[in-house]
Design an enzyme around this catalytic site. Structure first.
Site, PDB file in Angstrom:
ATOM      1  N   HIS A 251      36.020  26.943  44.507  1.00 47.36           N
ATOM      2  CA  HIS A 251      36.031  27.858  45.659  1.00 47.36           C
ATOM      3  C   HIS A 251      35.171  27.289  46.793  1.00 47.36           C
ATOM      4  O   HIS A 251      34.155  27.853  47.174  1.00 47.36           O
ATOM      5  CB  HIS A 251      35.524  29.242  45.246  1.00 47.36           C
ATOM      6  CG  HIS A 251      36.374  29.883  44.212  1.00 47.36           C
ATOM      7  ND1 HIS A 251      37.603  30.434  44.502  1.00 47.36           N
ATOM      8  CD2 HIS A 251      36.196  30.051  42.882  1.00 47.36           C
ATOM      9  CE1 HIS A 251      38.137  30.930  43.405  1.00 47.36           C
ATOM     10  NE2 HIS A 251      37.308  30.699  42.397  1.00 47.36           N
ATOM     11  N   ASN A 252      35.635  26.160  47.339  1.00 48.76           N
ATOM     12  CA  ASN A 252      34.888  25.472  48.385  1.00 48.76           C
ATOM     13  C   ASN A 252      35.774  25.299  49.624  1.00 48.76           C
ATOM     14  O   ASN A 252      36.925  25.744  49.647  1.00 48.76           O
ATOM     15  CB  ASN A 252      34.377  24.126  47.863  1.00 48.76           C
ATOM     16  CG  ASN A 252      35.497  23.302  47.268  1.00 48.76           C
ATOM     17  OD1 ASN A 252      36.538  23.102  47.887  1.00 48.76           O
ATOM     18  ND2 ASN A 252      35.302  22.819  46.046  1.00 48.76           N
TER      19      ASN A 252
ATOM     20  N   HIS B 252      39.260  23.709  49.245  1.00 45.91           N
ATOM     21  CA  HIS B 252      40.247  24.668  48.741  1.00 45.91           C
ATOM     22  C   HIS B 252      40.715  25.585  49.877  1.00 45.91           C
ATOM     23  O   HIS B 252      41.909  25.862  50.004  1.00 45.91           O
ATOM     24  CB  HIS B 252      39.625  25.481  47.601  1.00 45.91           C
ATOM     25  CG  HIS B 252      40.366  26.728  47.254  1.00 45.91           C
ATOM     26  ND1 HIS B 252      41.634  26.732  46.724  1.00 45.91           N
ATOM     27  CD2 HIS B 252      40.002  28.032  47.375  1.00 45.91           C
ATOM     28  CE1 HIS B 252      42.023  27.978  46.525  1.00 45.91           C
ATOM     29  NE2 HIS B 252      41.054  28.788  46.919  1.00 45.91           N
TER      30      HIS B 252
ATOM     31  N   HIS C 250      38.768  32.839  53.066  1.00 40.36           N
ATOM     32  CA  HIS C 250      39.040  33.727  51.934  1.00 40.36           C
ATOM     33  C   HIS C 250      38.058  33.583  50.771  1.00 40.36           C
ATOM     34  O   HIS C 250      37.935  34.503  49.962  1.00 40.36           O
ATOM     35  CB  HIS C 250      40.489  33.560  51.447  1.00 40.36           C
ATOM     36  CG  HIS C 250      40.704  32.420  50.523  1.00 40.36           C
ATOM     37  ND1 HIS C 250      40.921  31.136  50.970  1.00 40.36           N
ATOM     38  CD2 HIS C 250      40.730  32.375  49.167  1.00 40.36           C
ATOM     39  CE1 HIS C 250      41.083  30.352  49.929  1.00 40.36           C
ATOM     40  NE2 HIS C 250      40.971  31.066  48.821  1.00 40.36           N
ATOM     41  N   ASP C 251      37.338  32.505  50.672  1.00 40.88           N
ATOM     42  CA  ASP C 251      36.348  32.331  49.600  1.00 40.88           C
ATOM     43  C   ASP C 251      34.965  31.965  50.154  1.00 40.88           C
ATOM     44  O   ASP C 251      34.112  31.469  49.409  1.00 40.88           O
ATOM     45  CB  ASP C 251      36.800  31.249  48.614  1.00 40.88           C
ATOM     46  CG  ASP C 251      37.724  31.784  47.532  1.00 40.88           C
ATOM     47  OD1 ASP C 251      37.674  33.000  47.258  1.00 40.88           O
ATOM     48  OD2 ASP C 251      38.511  30.995  46.979  1.00 40.88           O
TER      49      ASP C 251
END
Length: 161
Positions: A55-56, A59, A95-96
């Site tokens: 989740h970086n 991504h 989104h993350d």
């Protein structure tokens, strides 16, 4: 006699047209700068890949590029407005953002600060969205800032959903 007046009128119209183009270019430049600042701010909100391997920001860019490709493939402008597309691309990038690498269940079960802040209700998603709107509220990264209030509310709703 009429030739000089006509030339003056044409000259004035050309200057007026050039001024409109110049103003439009300045507005576009401002929006491009805001979007670049937005992207850099979002990138800085992600953890490094050695800390959070999935989740970086890499991504996030992958998701945004995939969404853009999907928009092109299905001719999205025919049925999704440009403000909604901007909201979805911005949401894809963020989104993350701030993801710590743990699940919502883990955060809730360990009484993590994020879970407490968002009352155990989708704490990660709530935090990601809050961080997105924190970034776009900054003057240099206000990619929704030039939109009318009603459109801003609609864009916010798209991002939140």
């Amino acid at each position: 006699k009429w030739g000089a007046a006509r030339r003056a009128s044409l000259s004035t119209r050309r200057r007026s047209s050039a001024t409109r183009r110049s103003n439009a270019n300045a507005a576009t430049d401002d929006l491009n700068l805001a979007f670049a600042n937005f992207v850099m701010s979002v990138a800085s909100g992600y953890a490094e890949t050695d800390i959070v391997p999935y989740h970086n920001f890499m991504h996030a860019v992958d998701v945004a590029v995939t969404l853009h490709h999907l928009f092109r493939k299905v001719h999205a402008p025919l049925f999704v407005g440009r403000h909604q597309r901007l909201a979805l691309i911005a949401s894809a990038l963020a989104h993350d953002i701030g993801h710590c690498g743990y699940t919502n269940d883990f955060l809730i079960n360990t009484h993590d600060e994020i879970a407490l802040r968002y009352n155990d209700c989708s704490p990660l998603e709530s935090m990601h969205c809050a961080k997105l709107f924190d970034i776009v509220s900054k003057p240099g990264a206000a990619i929704f800032g030039n939109l009318e209030q009603a459109v801003q509310r609609e864009v916010r709703q798209v991002c939140v959903e």
